[in-house]
Scaffold this active site. Structure first.
Site, PDB file in Angstrom:
ATOM      1  CB  THR A 209      -0.851  -0.034   1.293  1.00 33.33           C
ATOM      2  OG1 THR A 209      -1.647  -1.205   1.259  1.00 33.33           O
ATOM      3  CG2 THR A 209      -1.723   1.192   1.451  1.00 33.33           C
ATOM      4  NE  ARG A 237      -8.585  -7.709   2.740  1.00 33.48           N
ATOM      5  CZ  ARG A 237      -7.495  -6.952   2.760  1.00 33.48           C
ATOM      6  NH1 ARG A 237      -7.056  -6.374   1.662  1.00 33.48           N
ATOM      7  NH2 ARG A 237      -6.816  -6.773   3.880  1.00 33.48           N
ATOM      8  N   GLY A 239      -9.899  -3.865   2.530  1.00 36.76           N
ATOM      9  CA  GLY A 239      -9.024  -3.708   3.691  1.00 36.76           C
ATOM     10  C   GLY A 239      -9.225  -2.361   4.370  1.00 36.76           C
ATOM     11  CG  ASP A 240      -5.931  -0.754   6.646  1.00 35.56           C
ATOM     12  OD1 ASP A 240      -5.596  -1.516   5.711  1.00 35.56           O
ATOM     13  OD2 ASP A 240      -5.129   0.010   7.211  1.00 35.56           O
TER      14      ASP A 240
END
Lengths: 341, 341
Positions: A209, A237, A239-240
């Protein structure tokens, strides 16, 4: 004797004040992912490539700040460099989903107004960070996902590319390897204990990232994060990175924060807002707060890192992995780039 | 005289301690959305319908708790009742997107382990809250969006329905009304000021979310939220409900929280985690922390409400709208249901 003592105390106080005043003021911090980055596995050529791109990214954002542009402009310009470079898991170079697609997430936030924008699962907008900014500035929403987010980016006039643009051999090979390793492991595994369900042998698939926090001449902070997520991810999915409060958060009263790592743990800990709240409600420094947040992630079994920058130009870049691609630039243009611990 | 005074002080102390010990202990709180709910617009029949469903929902969760089941079981059972009832904007009764679809979001979180699960933009799973629970318990992820999330729900063995199941006449009419009112308003409006872009004449289109926080016999909290989002929403918009830290959060050390209202403001304020952090880092009560969080939303121009329950059974249900469908049940089964201020 008493007078001498008093004099020494005063002299020291003046000296200490000077040191503090001379402390470096950073105007930008960036990351390009944290993970098992070991010097022994790196060639000098590869290392030089990473340093070169990180430096270019810092320069792109710094040019905006020097020019009196906003921290938002700086964050966007910096992340464009990282998204357009195949070394990082964002934009060109994003990892592949289980189905062989590149589904990207990004978020951006402004510290003065607490305005925020995020996209998840986009597949056609060339620069997801700009899509996040468009959501923030050109819609009444904060978050858009999937095909709707791509359509919005198109309607907002952003550059749209054929999904093939995001294809890179290295990431494709990474997916094949991941599928091979995971072939014996069913995602749905009712019999497993939670710890096993959460575990993953391939946890480096989650890294790469990119993120940036900038502080402009007006004293405003902005933070942004962009990612391709996790290699071999399934079922849409997320993620954060695009979750405001978890992977990305920014508040002029505290700090701008961008995280990288095992996203699930960052969401469960709401990491970025935790840092801000530790500063606001406990009076901690940006560095102390950031370290506590990473410790929380580590204690739970997660790993990764983050970057944070406060309004005074103090920064923190903690990580609990072997390395984190990272860099910072001071108000007077001094560049610092690091990879290992 | 002095002895008498001392006696009175002691007597008062004992009296005060008793009052405190006799304070109600709640084991469950629920909401069915906040908004412009005025008694003058409500018929006695309609009011009775809402009270009936809220009561049923509380009883369904309470039965689990009384039976020694987990707070997660109680939250899921309670939200099933609200999702299956067309009065609320969740599951059957979810509002329509601009394109005439029902795209639902939900999240669930466990206070003991900080495990969490969320889905956004699902269209075929009958009970989105169960899809969120499946993500938490049967995958290594926290959040799944879009068709992938629906596929996961199916693979996890949950009940899948034809999207037509979610169609209700009232919500369909609501969409037609919203489209008519919004026909002059472009979502992409480059020339507008931010305040205008964020504004919406139709802000009641955002309400009707359902949520529940429960406390089981083992002393564990769980919180869940489920919603159809905003009538006439476009571009895959996602609100705060499925965002861990914003619309939903749960931590045994502090409280379980579920929010309802103008989601964008709840995301930008990371409302649920803010409440938890005000309790953890400032030592505030669940009620004081909840009220501060709602004030933050209000100051920014947002409206809505929330429910919160701490480990000791103290609860809070603040809102800054005219009404909020809400209810609570005590450890000994006493039910309280309210609608207006």
């Amino acid at each position: 004797m008493k007078t001498l003592k008093l004099f020494l105390v005063f002299a020291f106080a003046i000296f200490a004040a000077n040191v503090s005043a001379q402390q470096k003021k950073y105007v930008m911090v960036i990351h390009g992912g944290a993970g098992t980055i070991l010097k022994k596995n790196m060639t000098p050529e590869k290392e030089a490539e990473y340093v070169k791109v990180l430096t270019e990214a810092l320069k792109a954002g710094y040019a905006k700040i020097k020019d009196g542009k906003t921290s938002l402009d700086a964050v966007e310009a910096t992340i464009h460099v990282l998204e357009n470079d195949p070394h990082f898991n964002a934009g060109k170079g994003a990892v592949f989903t289980h189905d062989g697609r590149n589904e990207m997430d990004a978020a951006i936030m402004e510290g003065e107004t607490l305005m925020a924008g995020a996209v998840a699962g986009v597949t056609t907008v060339k620069n997801p960070i700009s899509a996040a900014r468009a959501v923030m500035e050109k819609s009444e929403h904060v978050m858009m996902v999937g095909a709707g987010a791509d359509l919005f980016a198109k309607d907002a006039g952003l550059e749209i590319v054929d999904p093939k643009y995001f294809w890179t051999k290295e990431r494709w090979d990474g997916l094949q390897q991941a599928i091979k390793e995971d072939s014996t492991k069913a995602v749905l595994d009712h019999g497993s204990k939670k710890s096993e369900l959460l575990g993953s042998k391939n946890h480096d698939y989650k890294f790469g990232t990119v993120g940036c926090v900038a502080l402009d001449k007006a004293g405003n902070l902005a933070a942004g994060t962009s990612t391709g997520g996790m290699t071999n991810k399934k079922y849409g999915r997320v993620g954060d990175a695009p979750i405001i409060g978890s992977g990305t958060y920014c508040n002029n009263e505290t700090a701008g924060i961008s995280c990288t790592g095992w996203g699930e743990f960052y969401i469960r800990n709401v990491v970025a807002k935790t840092i801000s709240d530790l500063m606001e409600y406990k009076g901690l420094s940006v560095d102390a707060a950031s370290k506590i947040a990473i410790e929380k992630v580590g204690k739970m079994g997660g790993d990764g890192g983050l970057i944070a920058l406060d309004k005074k130009g103090n920064m923190s870049m903690p990580f609990n992995t072997e390395g984190m691609y990272r860099g910072a630039i001071t108000a007077d243009g001094k560049i610092e780039v690091s990879i290992y611990k």
